[in-house]
Design a protein around this motif. Structure first.
Motif, PDB file in Angstrom:
ATOM      1  N   THR A 235     -42.477  10.363  -9.470  1.00 46.50           N
ATOM      2  CA  THR A 235     -42.332  11.807  -9.642  1.00 46.50           C
ATOM      3  C   THR A 235     -40.870  12.162  -9.901  1.00 46.50           C
ATOM      4  O   THR A 235     -40.558  12.959 -10.789  1.00 46.50           O
ATOM      5  CB  THR A 235     -42.826  12.541  -8.379  1.00 46.50           C
ATOM      6  OG1 THR A 235     -44.146  12.093  -8.060  1.00 46.50           O
ATOM      7  CG2 THR A 235     -42.836  14.041  -8.597  1.00 46.50           C
ATOM      8  N   ALA A 236     -39.978  11.556  -9.140  1.00 41.66           N
ATOM      9  CA  ALA A 236     -38.557  11.823  -9.319  1.00 41.66           C
ATOM     10  C   ALA A 236     -38.110  11.435 -10.732  1.00 41.66           C
ATOM     11  O   ALA A 236     -37.312  12.134 -11.362  1.00 41.66           O
ATOM     12  CB  ALA A 236     -37.749  11.053  -8.286  1.00 41.66           C
ATOM     13  N   ALA A 237     -38.666  10.331 -11.231  1.00 44.14           N
ATOM     14  CA  ALA A 237     -38.314   9.908 -12.584  1.00 44.14           C
ATOM     15  C   ALA A 237     -38.746  10.969 -13.590  1.00 44.14           C
ATOM     16  O   ALA A 237     -38.018  11.265 -14.546  1.00 44.14           O
ATOM     17  CB  ALA A 237     -38.981   8.566 -12.912  1.00 44.14           C
ATOM     18  N   GLY A 238     -39.907  11.543 -13.372  1.00 43.02           N
ATOM     19  CA  GLY A 238     -40.393  12.606 -14.256  1.00 43.02           C
ATOM     20  C   GLY A 238     -39.497  13.832 -14.184  1.00 43.02           C
ATOM     21  O   GLY A 238     -39.169  14.439 -15.199  1.00 43.02           O
ATOM     22  N   VAL A 239     -39.090  14.184 -12.994  1.00 42.90           N
ATOM     23  CA  VAL A 239     -38.195  15.328 -12.799  1.00 42.90           C
ATOM     24  C   VAL A 239     -36.878  15.080 -13.547  1.00 42.90           C
ATOM     25  O   VAL A 239     -36.424  15.924 -14.329  1.00 42.90           O
ATOM     26  CB  VAL A 239     -37.895  15.551 -11.296  1.00 42.90           C
ATOM     27  CG1 VAL A 239     -36.741  16.525 -11.119  1.00 42.90           C
ATOM     28  CG2 VAL A 239     -39.142  16.061 -10.579  1.00 42.90           C
ATOM     29  N   MET A 240     -36.306  13.922 -13.342  1.00 40.92           N
ATOM     30  CA  MET A 240     -35.021  13.614 -13.983  1.00 40.92           C
ATOM     31  C   MET A 240     -35.145  13.572 -15.492  1.00 40.92           C
ATOM     32  O   MET A 240     -34.282  14.081 -16.212  1.00 40.92           O
ATOM     33  CB  MET A 240     -34.482  12.273 -13.480  1.00 40.92           C
ATOM     34  CG  MET A 240     -33.875  12.383 -12.103  1.00 40.92           C
ATOM     35  SD  MET A 240     -32.594  11.176 -11.729  1.00 40.92           S
ATOM     36  CE  MET A 240     -32.806   9.918 -12.902  1.00 40.92           C
ATOM     37  N   HIS A 241     -36.207  12.953 -15.949  1.00 44.81           N
ATOM     38  CA  HIS A 241     -36.400  12.841 -17.400  1.00 44.81           C
ATOM     39  C   HIS A 241     -36.449  14.230 -18.030  1.00 44.81           C
ATOM     40  O   HIS A 241     -35.765  14.510 -19.014  1.00 44.81           O
ATOM     41  CB  HIS A 241     -37.699  12.074 -17.678  1.00 44.81           C
ATOM     42  CG  HIS A 241     -37.916  11.770 -19.126  1.00 44.81           C
ATOM     43  ND1 HIS A 241     -37.785  10.502 -19.639  1.00 44.81           N
ATOM     44  CD2 HIS A 241     -38.243  12.566 -20.174  1.00 44.81           C
ATOM     45  CE1 HIS A 241     -38.030  10.534 -20.929  1.00 44.81           C
ATOM     46  NE2 HIS A 241     -38.315  11.772 -21.278  1.00 44.81           N
ATOM     47  N   ALA A 242     -37.239  15.103 -17.432  1.00 43.00           N
ATOM     48  CA  ALA A 242     -37.372  16.458 -17.972  1.00 43.00           C
ATOM     49  C   ALA A 242     -36.055  17.217 -17.873  1.00 43.00           C
ATOM     50  O   ALA A 242     -35.677  17.965 -18.778  1.00 43.00           O
ATOM     51  CB  ALA A 242     -38.480  17.207 -17.237  1.00 43.00           C
TER      52      ALA A 242
END
Lengths: 326, 326
Positions: A235-242
């Motif tokens: 989830t954190a990776a998704g947050v950072m990516h966005a």
DNA sequence: CTGTTAGCGCGTTCAT
DNA sequence: ATGAACGCGCTAACAG
């Protein structure tokens, strides 16, 4: 002499010299007990099943390596039993596995650990169970971690960096982890004297996609957060990516942290601040406890393993208004 | 009647009505053949082992899910046999596994597929083998992919974007993949009329760390590359991480691409251009072929699966001198 | 402490 | 096309 059986099963009541003689002969003849014959005569399978829901990614790999380890030293073998939790077929699939292979024990991974229907079905089959991170505090055999305390510490880290508006992207429903991490988040707010603002708490799925979606929602707020605690690393990776895709700088404009410390956490850019969960050790320990409880139904306990914070580059001081870009 | 045996083994010479009667009775009694008894009497284990070297990360997860699939439909079970290739204990470990569990077949994953000592030992044991992506073109049973052609296409993509100085970070020694990907790289250069410059080819380990290290080396060159093809996604992640940490923009200043299309590839920022390898399908197919060759030693073939390019955001037009920063 | 005896549930002969 | 007898290699329960 068929006292060999006693020797190979490490039973007591064998004179040391006899034991030695048997062992020597076994070595000389390169004798190896036949697992099938053992199982057949002994009414045991020397098999433990690792049942899990598909998605978890690297988590299962790590867990498995611990389970394999423990099985090996106990001369057990392991079978993987992936299931699709959402399809509701998982109860039948696991029951089928039990019927066919009669594993001596089953290791359950969230959310299977807390599925009432599954537990009821397994109870009537009489198979020994062990739990990894069960929500139910009654679960007597397995391994767990104090996730709530870990998150509390992580929150304290964010607060120390000056963050006051801290958001949380939750995990999947029905996971104990989701509850504990949310509870730790609230603990952290309370400890810092911050109010719980439900607009800062976004539902999630433990997935990259849900992280990205959550970020969009949070940026649409009148007062966006300056830090986001995502319920796991994906989830954190998704947050950072966005965030990076929208031109935000991490951690200059936004701090992000996760949970699990998967290998990926080190590899993201910037590297991710997260909570290290010793997954392989948990697999090994839970299996050891399971094996104990197989030998003696009253044995085996729930072991708590320690966590550690992995503070990396995705968290930093709260941005000053002037320093903010775009 | 013990004609039931014939029914359950799908043997011929059973009158349809008899077969139906047996099946009805089996269902009524909830009868399930006992795997141990089958194995003991039939001198077979109905077991296949998946032997692999630890590092590969998500690759094994995917492969395994395919293997489990195939085993399930064939009423076989799978055991995991992780080994440490570098310790040179792997031959004994696998031989021990064969001695103890007598799996009917073993599925080998690189670099085990091409370890002469291991193959010799296994040959004398007489166990059936299947190979995933073996280097040896002689391997008769398993699944492979035309990695060389895939890389050739990937290189054409970079060339079409205007890149002329394209570097390559190699994989581990002894992996077929390392050779094929290098060959594809050279093919790509040749097709574009570019010279092979060995200063642009850096050794690697299929790891994040080796990717980071390679980037440092490449940036130290008088004429650094404008694009880097890393031998797998982990390596590419390391390259990108190090590049971003040095203030380079990807793909504006540097294009990066990998190989495997692990889930991580989508999640990196920017998302990674890579080659999609259908790992789960390869696991399933290789297992199916292995099972065929177990029933009939002359059966089973090497199946080639198709690749696909995943063109994402980490590759872009070659930077103009003016556009270059820092 | 140690040897003996009988199955565990199925495949495999061989008759029928 | 089907049934009966035997044995796979081991553990369990007992006898010594």
């Amino acid at each position: 002499m068929k006292t060999v059986s006693r020797v190979f099963n490490h039973e007591p009541n064998v004179r040391p010299e006899t034991r030695a003689k048997v062992e020597a002969a076994a070595k000389a003849l390169n004798y190896r007990p036949n697992p099938s014959a053992r199982s057949l005569a002994g009414h045991r399978s020397y098999l433990i099943a690792l049942a899990y829901d598909n998605p978890p990614g690297h988590y299962i790999m790590d867990l498995m390596s611990g389970v394999v380890d423990a099985c090996e030293t106990a001369h057990y073998s392991m079978m993987m039993r992936p299931v699709d939790y959402d399809s509701h077929s998982h109860v039948d699939v696991i029951a089928e596995c039990v019927g066919q292979y009669a594993p001596d024990g089953i290791l359950l991974v969230p959310p299977l650990t807390d599925d009432a229907a599954l537990l009821a079905r397994l109870a009537e089959a009489g198979t020994r169970l062990a739990f990894v991170s069960p929500l139910d505090a009654q679960a007597r055999v397995g391994a767990r971690m104090d996730e709530r305390a870990a998150v509390r510490e992580l929150m304290a880290h964010l607060v120390a960096l000056g963050h006051r508006r801290i958001a949380h992207v939750k995990g999947r429903r029905d996971h104990g982890a989701t509850e504990w991490r949310l509870a730790g988040y609230r603990d952290g707010l309370r400890a810092a004297g911050l109010a719980y603002d439900k607009s800062l708490v976004i539902p999630g799925e433990f997935s990259f996609e849900s992280g990205s979606a959550a970020l969009q929602a949070l940026l649409a707020l009148d007062a966006p957060p300056t830090a986001i605690f995502a319920a796991n690393d994906d989830t954190a990776a998704g947050v950072m990516h966005a965030a990076l895709a929208r031109g935000l700088r991490v951690p200059d404009d936004l701090s992000v942290c996760g949970f699990d410390d998967q290998p990926m956490a080190r590899q993201l850019w910037p590297s991710l601040t997260t909570v290290r969960q010793p997954v392989a050790a948990m697999g090994r320990i839970a299996t050891e406890q399971l094996l104990l409880s197989i030998r003696d139904a009253s044995a085996g306990t729930m072991v708590e393993v320690p966590y550690a914070l992995s503070l990396r580059d995705s968290t930093g001081p709260v941005p000053t208004r002037a320093g903010r870009r775009r």
